[in-house]
Design an enzyme around this catalytic site. Structure first.
Site, PDB file in Angstrom:
ATOM      1  N   ASN A 190      12.338   7.688  41.680  1.00  0.00           N
ATOM      2  CA  ASN A 190      11.515   6.504  41.756  1.00  0.00           C
ATOM      3  C   ASN A 190       9.971   6.851  41.573  1.00  0.00           C
ATOM      4  O   ASN A 190       9.461   7.956  41.832  1.00  0.00           O
ATOM      5  CB  ASN A 190      11.679   6.255  43.316  1.00  0.00           C
ATOM      6  CG  ASN A 190      10.941   4.903  43.792  1.00  0.00           C
ATOM      7  OD1 ASN A 190       9.662   4.890  43.546  1.00  0.00           O
ATOM      8  ND2 ASN A 190      11.825   3.850  44.361  1.00  0.00           N
ATOM      9  N   GLU A 229      17.386   4.930  39.565  1.00  0.00           N
ATOM     10  CA  GLU A 229      18.320   4.364  38.588  1.00  0.00           C
ATOM     11  C   GLU A 229      17.825   3.948  37.169  1.00  0.00           C
ATOM     12  O   GLU A 229      18.360   4.342  36.225  1.00  0.00           O
ATOM     13  CB  GLU A 229      19.337   3.488  39.122  1.00  0.00           C
ATOM     14  CG  GLU A 229      20.008   3.895  40.445  1.00  0.00           C
ATOM     15  CD  GLU A 229      19.420   3.382  41.614  1.00  0.00           C
ATOM     16  OE1 GLU A 229      17.997   3.500  41.580  1.00  0.00           O
ATOM     17  OE2 GLU A 229      19.964   3.046  42.669  1.00  0.00           O
ATOM     18  N   SER A 270      22.154   3.867  47.737  1.00  0.00           N
ATOM     19  CA  SER A 270      22.756   2.385  47.314  1.00  0.00           C
ATOM     20  C   SER A 270      22.075   1.727  46.640  1.00  0.00           C
ATOM     21  O   SER A 270      20.928   1.504  46.776  1.00  0.00           O
ATOM     22  CB  SER A 270      23.401   1.818  48.840  1.00  0.00           C
ATOM     23  OG  SER A 270      24.199   0.652  48.479  1.00  0.00           O
ATOM     24  N   CYS A 309      18.670  -2.633  40.379  1.00  0.00           N
ATOM     25  CA  CYS A 309      19.458  -1.598  39.717  1.00  0.00           C
ATOM     26  C   CYS A 309      20.667  -1.775  39.587  1.00  0.00           C
ATOM     27  O   CYS A 309      21.358  -1.329  38.587  1.00  0.00           O
ATOM     28  CB  CYS A 309      19.292  -0.467  40.494  1.00  0.00           C
ATOM     29  SG  CYS A 309      17.706   0.405  40.642  1.00  0.00           S
ATOM     30  N   ASP A 352       8.920  -1.053  48.441  1.00  0.00           N
ATOM     31  CA  ASP A 352       9.968  -0.721  47.488  1.00  0.00           C
ATOM     32  C   ASP A 352      11.140  -1.564  47.635  1.00  0.00           C
ATOM     33  O   ASP A 352      11.858  -1.832  46.486  1.00  0.00           O
ATOM     34  CB  ASP A 352      10.343   0.755  47.601  1.00  0.00           C
ATOM     35  CG  ASP A 352      11.063   1.230  46.252  1.00  0.00           C
ATOM     36  OD1 ASP A 352      10.346   1.182  45.311  1.00  0.00           O
ATOM     37  OD2 ASP A 352      11.914   1.762  46.394  1.00  0.00           O
TER      38      ASP A 352
END
Lengths: 149, 149
Positions: free
Chosen positions: B39, B52, B77, B82, B142
């Site tokens: 991230n 991701e 998760s 993503c 986020d």
């Protein structure tokens, strides 16, 4: 086209002039463009900077409540990835230039309460038709479509 | 953790050491890591480079058929964005470190035929619990979660 879709179109054409895929987007908050962008697959070798993602990236970090007052304009129906970004940030409204050459995840967006406005502007449809005819391999790469699979 | 989730964890910890959000990811093709990332919200002021997305970006442009043989590993998760990227590129398999501190769009992925393996590794759960307790505002930003809305 209103001024915001016109700005998205100009982004798309700028991308095309750079040798890229002609898709553009702007993020609008409280009547002002706060982020603009275009597909950067060719220009930056990027698989994630679709036009909408580029506009979000260029808007920078926003507070969650700002996204909830925003509208995103895109010249082309948003794919699964860009629709996912819209859902992540809970952008409530999407103005789509056209969905005739590509239909993205509009049903998913609607099912999650996002308002969609589809213009199907003839100029935008023609722009993508011409591009897909000119560079089909690049186009299929951008939408993850495998011709030989 | 196998070697790939370990690599994703190392990415997460690198992000944390940089002052960022500790989520990491690797993209694996034919038994090899071809993209790794974490991230970058803090480090690059980026709202789109979740772990991701960063791994996909760092893998560069791949052919559509390559994504269809790939597995993506992520410590957490995958969110709507993503997950949308995974659907766009038709990555068939996702290995998820944990889904206890955040549950992303797993049902959507499953409904589209993506195979999910959820490890719920205690070390990864604790890493995110500690981070969320340390910097809740950054975490909520986020995931687009608005406390005051």
């Amino acid at each position: 086209m209103d001024e915001f879709m016109q700005a998205a179109y100009e982004e798309a054409m700028q991308g095309y002039r750079e040798g890229g895929i002609p898709i553009g987007s702007v993020l609008v908050l409280d009547g002002k463009i706060i982020g603009r962008g275009h597909n950067r697959r060719v220009q930056r070798g990027s698989p994630v900077l679709h036009a909408e993602m580029d506009a979000l990236e260029n808007a920078g970090r926003l507070a969650p409540e700002e996204y909830r007052r925003a509208t995103i304009y895109t010249t082309l129906s948003p794919c699964d990835m860009c629709s996912g970004a819209i859902l992540l940030y809970k952008i409530p409204r999407v103005v789509i230039g056209e969905n005739q050459t590509f239909l993205g995840a509009e049903e998913l967006l609607k099912s999650r309460g996002v308002e969609l406005v589809v213009l199907n502007d003839p100029q935008l449809i023609q722009m993508m038709k011409d591009f897909i005819a000119e560079k089909p391999d690049l186009w299929y790469e951008d939408i993850g479509h495998c011709i030989e699979c």
